[in-house]
Design an enzyme around this catalytic site. Structure first.
Site, PDB file in Angstrom:
ATOM      1  N   ASP A 182      -6.237   6.024   7.875  1.00 37.51           N
ATOM      2  CA  ASP A 182      -5.288   5.847   6.872  1.00 37.51           C
ATOM      3  C   ASP A 182      -5.369   6.765   5.944  1.00 37.51           C
ATOM      4  OD1 ASP A 182      -4.190   2.905   7.253  1.00 37.51           O
ATOM      5  OD2 ASP A 182      -5.998   2.719   7.799  1.00 37.51           O
ATOM      6  N   ARG A 188      -9.040   8.126   3.544  1.00 33.72           N
ATOM      7  CA  ARG A 188     -10.267   8.112   4.187  1.00 33.72           C
ATOM      8  C   ARG A 188     -10.919   9.544   4.412  1.00 33.72           C
ATOM      9  NH1 ARG A 188      -9.510   2.756   3.253  1.00 33.72           N
ATOM     10  NH2 ARG A 188      -8.163   1.826   4.894  1.00 33.72           N
ATOM     11  N   ARG A 225       1.048   2.323  -3.635  1.00 33.14           N
ATOM     12  CA  ARG A 225       1.353   2.941  -2.155  1.00 33.14           C
ATOM     13  C   ARG A 225       2.773   3.005  -1.813  1.00 33.14           C
ATOM     14  NH1 ARG A 225      -2.288  -1.251   1.091  1.00 33.14           N
ATOM     15  NH2 ARG A 225      -1.809   0.197   2.782  1.00 33.14           N
ATOM     16  N   LYS A 258       4.931   1.780   7.627  1.00 40.62           N
ATOM     17  CA  LYS A 258       4.596   0.430   7.589  1.00 40.62           C
ATOM     18  C   LYS A 258       4.926  -0.154   6.314  1.00 40.62           C
ATOM     19  CE  LYS A 258      -0.070   2.241   5.464  1.00 40.62           C
ATOM     20  NZ  LYS A 258      -1.408   2.478   6.070  1.00 40.62           N
ATOM     21  N   HIS A 259       4.842  -1.470   6.040  1.00 41.01           N
ATOM     22  CA  HIS A 259       4.305  -2.560   7.126  1.00 41.01           C
ATOM     23  C   HIS A 259       5.513  -3.425   7.543  1.00 41.01           C
ATOM     24  CE1 HIS A 259       0.950  -1.446   4.362  1.00 41.01           C
ATOM     25  NE2 HIS A 259       0.307  -1.656   5.242  1.00 41.01           N
ATOM     26  N   HIS A 294      -4.802  -8.988   3.145  1.00 40.88           N
ATOM     27  CA  HIS A 294      -6.275  -8.951   3.702  1.00 40.88           C
ATOM     28  C   HIS A 294      -6.936 -10.320   3.657  1.00 40.88           C
ATOM     29  CE1 HIS A 294      -5.188  -4.800   2.903  1.00 40.88           C
ATOM     30  NE2 HIS A 294      -6.061  -4.393   3.767  1.00 40.88           N
ATOM     31  N   ASP A 337      -1.297  -4.081  11.980  1.00 43.38           N
ATOM     32  CA  ASP A 337      -2.206  -3.964  10.991  1.00 43.38           C
ATOM     33  C   ASP A 337      -3.243  -4.233  11.359  1.00 43.38           C
ATOM     34  OD1 ASP A 337      -3.399  -3.007   8.670  1.00 43.38           O
ATOM     35  OD2 ASP A 337      -1.701  -4.059   7.388  1.00 43.38           O
TER      36      ASP A 337
END
Length: 612
Positions: free
Chosen positions: A147, A155, A216, A246-247, A259, A332
């Protein structure tokens, strides 16, 4: 043939599949025959795979460690606990993996050369296994992913180039700028051996309270988001990186974080067509390589109220049949609570495949998930033909990226590409297009070194993303120092105590200005009390929103207010240059800011942004 300018179909046609089992003629084929010839070879390969090998190709898992074969002992212990293996190489062999995802917390992304070595080690484990008895059929390169959205989610950190995130690019409002950012991002990832990036985000952020998307997203205007998504897809394609929108079917209007919960989105079908669908349609039209599912319920799209990741009406009915998408569909993370609320970890991967998914990302209990899919095939719930459909899509993508012919990267490629002076300079120029000036009373900004040299810097020092070299107040203070100011830095946090507020007020005495970094202000936030106390001192206060731009609606009395859209170095440096007049404020709000006391009223509309 240029990959930069070729269409997706032509790219697929021209790809040479160079593994022994897939040796292709050296000459490029004509479009139709080339696709047919490639698919025939891929189907032959699939036909020789065992059921276990087929199941493995569907999984993308994380593995702990900086090395494919020699991780640190703590990472060995973590791998044994979660995967039942010691190393990434052993995970590839045990599960016949089709892909691996990199995370910083898994210690995969310490430094550029280390990442490249890890990628090479993983590919060697797949292509030259230690076990000489292993079937040559199983020797398929992996698709390594991460990601790297930039902004709040990255990352791979410095010294790689970190770029402004999606909402910042939305504030710039330029397709060419978005495309350029994706080209830089893609080139650096490719040099590290990472060939699938889970970006760009195609969600339309129409809910200011959205806890998981926010900055984002490129913004709240579906057509503007669609334009920037398509631009980034083209940018990534120019670097031979598989991009991922995404998403799906759209995570922009939720108050819950998938999450930790299963969010519901109550858009009608008509609202979905108008608000959520355009960026995904644009991504498909641009030739997107993969689309990631959302763990959300949209009753208007699936009355059974299954999460979209597990919904046949959404993934097959809408995405495949209505939008005409035939690329790779990836879930995901299957470790997120949103997809685990209704079904157990043994059922989720099976139901995802039945819904139309191709890649199963990061199951929380890998052995249970892997065996559940295998058992579903043996029991007849899933057919091998269904697996073959997904594997063909995955292998087509690997072939398009030339992973069969050229799976490895080089140290020279890292040095020539990652964190280069040209890339870093471009990132700074892009960031200067994004900083948005919302309030500037009496022309307070730009600050002058003659009249505002002594600046107190306070504010939220939140957990640093990969794109930072220090807490936000430290970065702001350092940049002010570099351009000739004399800052005093006092971190106050996201929830300053009364004592800390009093300390900040005392520190403001005798200062020429105060710069306060705010972070996602909610009703009753102690950060608001901090700003009010600083305004009451009479010292000019400049408020800089270092994440969501909605903070300005809760701040009265400040002399100036700006939005940086994230707290990474590149965005904070650009904001300081704007504050000091070294750069013009060029950003325009990509989302509306409503009144805090009356959300029905827009305080600052989309497109608002002041200039000097």
């Amino acid at each position: 043939m240029s990959h930069r300018n070729a269409s997706r179909r032509t790219l697929l046609t021209a790809t040479a599949v160079a593994a022994t089992a897939l040796a292709a003629p050296s000459a490029a084929h004509a479009a139709g025959s080339g696709d047919r010839g490639r698919d025939r070879k891929l189907r032959e390969l699939i036909s020789r795979m065992s059921v276990e090998e087929k199941v493995g190709q569907l999984f993308v898992m994380h593995v702990y460690g900086h090395s494919a074969t020699e991780p640190d002992q703590a990472d060995i212990d973590a791998n044994l606990k979660e995967l039942g293996v010691r190393t990434a190489a052993e995970a590839v062999a045990k599960y016949h993996l089709g892909g691996i995802i990199y995370f910083g917390w898994a210690h995969n992304t310490r430094a550029p050369h280390q990442i490249a070595d890890l990628s090479n080690g993983i590919q060697r484990a797949a292509l030259t296994p230690d076990d000489p008895e292993q079937s040559p059929t199983a020797r398929i390169p992996l698709l390594i992913s991460t990601d790297q959205e930039h902004g709040a989610v990255a990352r791979v950190g410095v010294p790689a180039t970190l770029l402004p995130g999606a909402m910042a690019l939305g504030a710039a409002g330029s397709r060419s700028t978005a495309r350029k950012a994706a080209r830089i991002a893609g080139a650096e990832l490719r040099a590290l051996g990472i060939r699938q990036n889970y970006a760009p985000v195609a969600d339309v952020n129409v809910n200011p309270a959205n806890p998981v998307i926010g900055v984002r997203s490129f913004g709240s205007d579906p057509e503007a988001v669609a334009d920037l998504v398509a631009a980034q897809v083209k940018g990534y394609q120019g670097t031979d990186i598989a991009s991922t929108s995404k998403h799906f079917p759209g995570h922009g209007d939720t108050k819950d974080d998938s999450h930790s919960k299963l969010p519901y989105i109550h858009h009608t079908r008509e609202q979905w067509e108008t608000l959520d669908a355009p960026p995904f349609r644009a991504a498909v039209a641009a030739g997107i390589d993969s689309i990631m599912t959302a763990h959300i319920v949209v009753p208007a799209l699936d009355p059974a109220e299954d999460p979209a990741t597990l919904s046949h009406p959404i993934l097959t009915g809408i995405l495949r049949e209505e939008l005409g998408y035939d690329g790779v569909v990836v879930t995901d993370s299957l470790g997120m609570q949103g997809v685990r609320t209704k079904y157990g970890d043994d059922r989720v991967p099976v139901l995802a495949l039945k819904a139309g998914v191709d890649q199963l990302l990061n199951p929380p209990k890998p052995e249970i998930a892997w065996n559940a899919v295998l058992q579903a095939v043996r029991d007849g719930e899933l057919t091998e033909a269904r697996l073959d459909e997904s594997i063909l899509r995955i292998l087509r993508l690997k072939a398009k990226l030339d992973l069969f012919g050229d799976p490895y990267v080089t140290s020279r490629g890292v040095d020539r590409t990652v964190g280069t002076r040209a890339h870093l300079a471009a990132a700074d120029r892009i960031a200067e297009e994004t900083t948005t000036l919302l309030i500037n009373k009496d022309g307070l900004l730009p600050l002058s070194r003659r009249t505002h040299r002594n600046v107190l810097v306070v504010g939220a020092d939140v957990a640093s993303p990969s794109g930072t070299t220090g807490p936000p107040t430290t970065v702001l203070g350092r940049e002010l120092t570099d351009i000739g100011f004399s800052p005093t830095v006092l971190p106050t946090g996201t929830a300053p105590s009364a004592a800390k507020i009093a300390e900040a007020v005392a520190a403001a005495a005798g200062k020429d200005a105060v710069l306060v970094g705010t972070y996602n202000l909610g009703a009753g936030s102690a950060q608001i009390a901090l700003v009010e106390a600083l305004v009451a001192t009479g010292v000019p206060v400049v408020a800089l929103a270092i994440r969501n731009p909605y903070d300005v609606a809760r701040l009265g009395g400040v002399g100036a207010s700006l939005a940086a859209y994230c707290w990474t170095d590149v965005e904070l440096r650009a904001a300081v240059r704007v504050i000091a007049g070294r750069a013009e404020p060029r950003g325009r709000l990509p989302v509306p800011v409503q009144r805090a006391d009356d959300p029905a009223q827009v305080l600052y509309p989309v497109g608002h942004g002041l200039a000097y």
